[in-house]
Design an enzyme around this catalytic site. Sequence first.
Site, PDB file in Angstrom:
ATOM      1  N   CYS A 264     -18.783   2.397 -19.693  1.00 55.43           N
ATOM      2  CA  CYS A 264     -20.096   2.175 -19.090  1.00 55.43           C
ATOM      3  C   CYS A 264     -20.757   0.887 -19.586  1.00 55.43           C
ATOM      4  O   CYS A 264     -21.541   0.274 -18.869  1.00 55.43           O
ATOM      5  CB  CYS A 264     -20.999   3.372 -19.347  1.00 55.43           C
ATOM      6  SG  CYS A 264     -20.328   4.917 -18.688  1.00 55.43           S
TER       7      CYS A 264
ATOM      8  N   GLU B 142       0.826  -1.208   0.000  1.00 56.30           N
ATOM      9  CA  GLU B 142       0.000   0.000   0.000  1.00 56.30           C
ATOM     10  C   GLU B 142       0.861   1.258   0.000  1.00 56.30           C
ATOM     11  O   GLU B 142       0.485   2.274  -0.573  1.00 56.30           O
ATOM     12  CB  GLU B 142      -0.958  -0.002   1.190  1.00 56.30           C
ATOM     13  CG  GLU B 142      -2.021  -1.093   1.116  1.00 56.30           C
ATOM     14  CD  GLU B 142      -2.937  -0.969  -0.111  1.00 56.30           C
ATOM     15  OE1 GLU B 142      -2.937   0.090  -0.778  1.00 56.30           O
ATOM     16  OE2 GLU B 142      -3.660  -1.936  -0.409  1.00 56.30           O
TER      17      GLU B 142
ATOM     18  N   CYS C 219     -14.738   2.681 -14.405  1.00 56.34           N
ATOM     19  CA  CYS C 219     -15.229   4.052 -14.216  1.00 56.34           C
ATOM     20  C   CYS C 219     -14.043   5.009 -14.191  1.00 56.34           C
ATOM     21  O   CYS C 219     -13.787   5.707 -13.208  1.00 56.34           O
ATOM     22  CB  CYS C 219     -16.030   4.135 -12.913  1.00 56.34           C
ATOM     23  SG  CYS C 219     -17.054   5.617 -12.766  1.00 56.34           S
TER      24      CYS C 219
ATOM     25  N   CYS D 260     -26.606   3.551 -11.786  1.00 53.96           N
ATOM     26  CA  CYS D 260     -25.748   4.745 -11.770  1.00 53.96           C
ATOM     27  C   CYS D 260     -26.560   6.024 -11.942  1.00 53.96           C
ATOM     28  O   CYS D 260     -27.262   6.219 -12.941  1.00 53.96           O
ATOM     29  CB  CYS D 260     -24.701   4.639 -12.876  1.00 53.96           C
ATOM     30  SG  CYS D 260     -23.602   6.065 -12.966  1.00 53.96           S
TER      31      CYS D 260
ATOM     32  N   CYS E  14     -19.920  -1.857 -17.261  1.00 52.92           N
ATOM     33  CA  CYS E  14     -20.026  -1.524 -15.833  1.00 52.92           C
ATOM     34  C   CYS E  14     -21.111  -2.340 -15.139  1.00 52.92           C
ATOM     35  O   CYS E  14     -22.259  -2.374 -15.588  1.00 52.92           O
ATOM     36  CB  CYS E  14     -20.314  -0.038 -15.661  1.00 52.92           C
ATOM     37  SG  CYS E  14     -20.445   0.448 -13.922  1.00 52.92           S
TER      38      CYS E  14
END
Length: 310
Positions: free
Chosen positions: A219, A56, A212, A228, A222
């Site tokens: 889209c 991370e 996205c 959405c 998605c």
Amino acid sequence: MPEPTPLSSAASPSASSTEFSPSAFSTAVVSWFAVAARDLPWRRPGFTAWGTLVSEFMLQQTPVVRVVPRLAEWLARWPTPASLAASPAGDAVRAWQSLGYPRRALNLHACAVAITSRFGGEVPRDVPSLLSLPGVGDYTARAVAVFAYGDRHPVVDTNIRRVIARAVDGAPDAAAPNARRDLPAMAALLPPSDADAARFNAGMMELGALVCTARAPRCSSCPVADLCAWRAAAYPSAPVARRPVQKKYEGSDRQARGIVLGVLRASDDPVPHTALAEALPDPARLGRALAGLLADGLLVTPAADLYALP
DNA sequence: TGTCCACGTCT
DNA sequence: AAGACGTGGAC
């Protein structure tokens, strides 16, 4: 801009009358994540909390594809915080190679020292303790608590802020980051179980990174297209609020720091000023780079006219 | 060819 | 709280 928009399904009678359902949304994201997830090593079973912290840290500013090889080398060399704490900080800066933002390497080394001295060599599990570590902010602290320990917290990165802005708020892009708003917004979407909450956090980051996306959202691929708000509103466009453009890198002091550090990384021994001046002939720029690196602790002067990594 | 862009933390 | 901080890939 979004793909050509088949709004036929979004224009179904229920689309405008149904309230946004967090559970339907999170379920769709978690299901998609199970199928579409990239094979990220630090999310495989058996990864240590230290491995998650290192990954991370590297991911704070750097795309996944560049992190993966460095991460494997790093953990092979320093499998525990104590092992890294026992090495000079300069070795961490060298091993960081070209990941960028070398102060992260320094911070990670300082994390190893702090974990060894303050936490018995174990990466802490609670968010306040994680936040107390150098270079660990809201994102990294919660990412470790969620992905390494499986606890239920909202993780918010820039991708998640964009997905929420669009899918939930119907806006084209996220507003400026604001933890007091962003963390509760994500928390409100988390599924009830710890395990699903972790999958949802990871899935939202992947969704923002792969589908996205900022400039050309996919889209048609998605998993939450039907839920959405942005799509339901027929993609209202942003009043192009361009963020201030980044200063030119070529000729910058930033580049000068990179050049100096590159020379130091390449040498096992301290280098004289002349070697640095050869790589960076502009004396004023070199002077600013050296002063900055010294102030950041990325540079030490073991003797007069000699420069080295810490 | 270059210019733009992403990324989280700290100050 | 706006800006510094590095690098490599996208356009």
